[in-house]
Design a protein around this motif. Structure first.
Motif, short mmCIF file in Angstrom:
data_model
loop_
_atom_site.label_atom_id
_atom_site.label_comp_id
_atom_site.label_asym_id
_atom_site.label_seq_id
_atom_site.Cartn_x
_atom_site.Cartn_y
_atom_site.Cartn_z
N PRO A 90 1.83 1.25 -5.57
CA PRO A 90 0.87 0.93 -6.64
C PRO A 90 -0.39 1.79 -6.59
O PRO A 90 -0.90 2.19 -7.64
N ILE A 91 -0.88 2.07 -5.37
CA ILE A 91 -2.07 2.92 -5.25
C ILE A 91 -1.75 4.35 -5.66
O ILE A 91 -2.55 5.02 -6.33
N ILE A 92 -0.56 4.84 -5.27
CA ILE A 92 -0.17 6.20 -5.64
C ILE A 92 -0.09 6.33 -7.16
O ILE A 92 -0.58 7.30 -7.75
N VAL A 93 0.51 5.33 -7.81
CA VAL A 93 0.61 5.36 -9.27
C VAL A 93 -0.78 5.30 -9.90
O VAL A 93 -1.08 6.01 -10.87
N LEU A 94 -1.65 4.43 -9.35
CA LEU A 94 -3.00 4.31 -9.88
C LEU A 94 -3.76 5.63 -9.76
O LEU A 94 -4.39 6.08 -10.73
N LEU A 95 -3.68 6.26 -8.60
CA LEU A 95 -4.37 7.54 -8.42
C LEU A 95 -3.76 8.61 -9.31
O LEU A 95 -4.48 9.45 -9.87
N GLY A 96 -2.43 8.59 -9.44
CA GLY A 96 -1.77 9.56 -10.32
C GLY A 96 -2.22 9.40 -11.76
O GLY A 96 -2.30 10.39 -12.50
N ALA A 97 -2.51 8.17 -12.16
CA ALA A 97 -2.99 7.94 -13.53
C ALA A 97 -4.45 8.31 -13.68
O ALA A 97 -4.88 8.75 -14.76
N MET A 98 -5.24 8.13 -12.61
CA MET A 98 -6.68 8.38 -12.71
C MET A 98 -7.03 9.86 -12.58
O MET A 98 -8.06 10.29 -13.12
#
Length: 463
Positions: free
Chosen positions: A319-327
């Motif tokens: 979830p953090i990887i996806v969040l950072l990838g989106a940000m």
């Protein structure tokens, strides 16, 4: 009162080096994009060490006294007295479950009744196998509330046993040589946050029993299958050791306490530690950037089979990887569309009436507040382009503003959701959401007071 200070100290310590916290690595990459040279391993030390020392002194002398005193979560079986919530039931001769499998009982019970032990022909089994055949006279040790217990007995035809030796049986069944009993904390953005036990199918999918849930130091008395799990909740789990070790990373749970649960073998830790130290040395001496050296270290451990591909995959917080990838694209869009420049212009307009150090403080405080409500790496990704725009508009060096963002991103002291360390101690410490600002707010004031002069001294504005 010591867990929150411990969590805050871990955040303060992370400010001192490049690898101390992810925001520092992200800031180093922004600096490389802006100037061609990234921050090195110890570029953060002069400011970070000064802030950390001031913060630790405040916490040790004054800060801990500001924390409300509440009953904290103790070790398994202390605050949560296991035997008080368990019952023995005996399989009667006329029960329709004689000759069937334990799995059939689990399907009946779902997650409202936990089968934590079995006494079969005088031998005790902790967390019995789903494929164990049920025989007349078997005694099951189950955990359930009175309503679910009544329904379970009515459906199975089992007979309630006396309670004279229940505590002895529970102690021998729930934790033994091959069965572990431990507490684990729900981490923010983890797989099970926002879900209930019924939807997780903990026993059928992972082979573990959920015995109790504690929130803010108090046991939740409602039906466990209906409890919606929150970040910071402490779960009391029971299961076979090998299944428990496999389940924890899959569920994104962090163990807090255990009974003879061995997470690793000390002798096997020597080489991984040596590989990690080697990766750090490669970065310290400028031979490889940190992201390359750490990936190379993980690859070496995979090739040497010190860690498996499955365990490496499960340890990644997706979830953090996806969040950072989106940000990251959002941060890039702020810069490419001129959004960062417009925000920077609004900030620098204040510079006509305020001294330059106040602009630096505004960037620092804004990052601080943002990191209290979103992941600190996300806060840094969003604020770094703005800080670079402010420095450009002022004609100043980019270094002090990026350093201010790095310090602010590691200063998530006002809420339990800003950083994982704060969330982890929330349940065991018995803290509530509003407890964090009591020590965090004055700590933030001290950090701003100490870091702004240090940043301007170590990294001059150049204007």
């Amino acid at each position: 009162p010591y867990l929150m200070p411990l969590a805050f100290a871990s955040l303060l310590g992370g400010m001192t080096t490049l690898v101390g916290t992810p925001p520092n690595i992200i800031i180093a990459s922004f600096r490389e994009a802006a100037t061609g040279d990234a921050f090195t391993m110890f570029d953060f030390t002069p400011v970070g060490l000064g802030v950390a020392l001031a913060g630790v002194l405040f916490i040790a002398l004054i800060g801990w006294r500001l924390i409300p005193t509440r009953q904290a979560q103790a070790t398994p079986g202390e605050t949560i007295e296991i035997a008080d919530y368990m019952t023995e039931v005996r399989v009667t001769e006329d029960s329709r479950y004689v000759g069937r499998l334990v799995r059939d009982l689990e399907e009946l019970a779902r997650d409202d009744v936990a089968i934590v032990g079995l006494i079969h022909r005088g031998r005790r089994y902790g967390a019995p196998s789903s494929y164990q055949i049920i025989d007349t006279g078997d005694v099951f040790i189950i955990e359930a509330n009175p309503e679910d217990l009544r329904s379970f007995v009515d459906e199975t035809g089992f007979r309630l046993e006396g309670f004279s030796n229940i505590r002895s049986d529970v102690d021998k069944a729930v934790a033994s040589d091959d069965v572990a009993l431990l507490e684990a904390v729900v981490v923010p953005n983890g797989q099970i946050e926002g879900r209930n036990a019924a939807g997780l199918h903990l026993h059928s999918e992972y082979g573990v029993n959920l015995l109790a849930v504690s929130r803010s130091g108090a046991r939740i008395a409602s039906r466990l299958s209906r409890v919606v799990l929150q970040a910071g909740d402490v779960l009391l789990l029971q299961g076979r050791t090998e299944l428990m070790l496999a389940a924890l990373p899959r569920l994104n749970l962090l163990p807090l306490a255990d009974r003879d649960l061995r997470i690793g073998q000390p002798r096997r830790l020597v080489i991984p530690v040596a590989v990690f130290v080697g990766a750090l040395l490669l970065t310290i001496f400028g031979l490889l950037p940190i992201h390359v050296s750490l990936v190379a270290a993980v690859t070496l451990l995979l090739l040497s089979r010190f860690i498996t591909l499955q365990s490496a995959y499960q340890s990644i917080n997706w979830p953090i990887i996806v969040l950072l990838g989106a940000m990251i694209p959002v941060g890039g869009a702020l810069e490419s569309t001129g959004g960062a420049a417009r925000i920077a212009a609004l900030v620098t307009d204040l510079g006509h009436t305020l001294p330059p150090w106040t602009i630096l403080a505004i960037v620092l405080v804004t990052t601080m507040l943002l990191s209290d409500v979103v992941n600190n790496s996300t806060a840094v990704i969003l604020m770094a382009p703005v800080a670079m725009g402010v420095s450009e508009a002022m004609g100043a060096s980019v270094d002090p503003f990026l350093m201010a963002v790095a310090i602010g991103g590691s200063s998530a002291f006002l809420t339990p959701i800003g950083h994982q360390s704060n969330t982890i101690v929330m349940g065991p410490g018995g803290y509530k959401f509003g407890d964090y600002w009591r020590m965090g707010l004055p700590l933030d004031v001290i950090i701003v007071s100490v870091s702004v002069p240090l940043i301007m001294w170590v990294w001059p504005l150049g204007i």
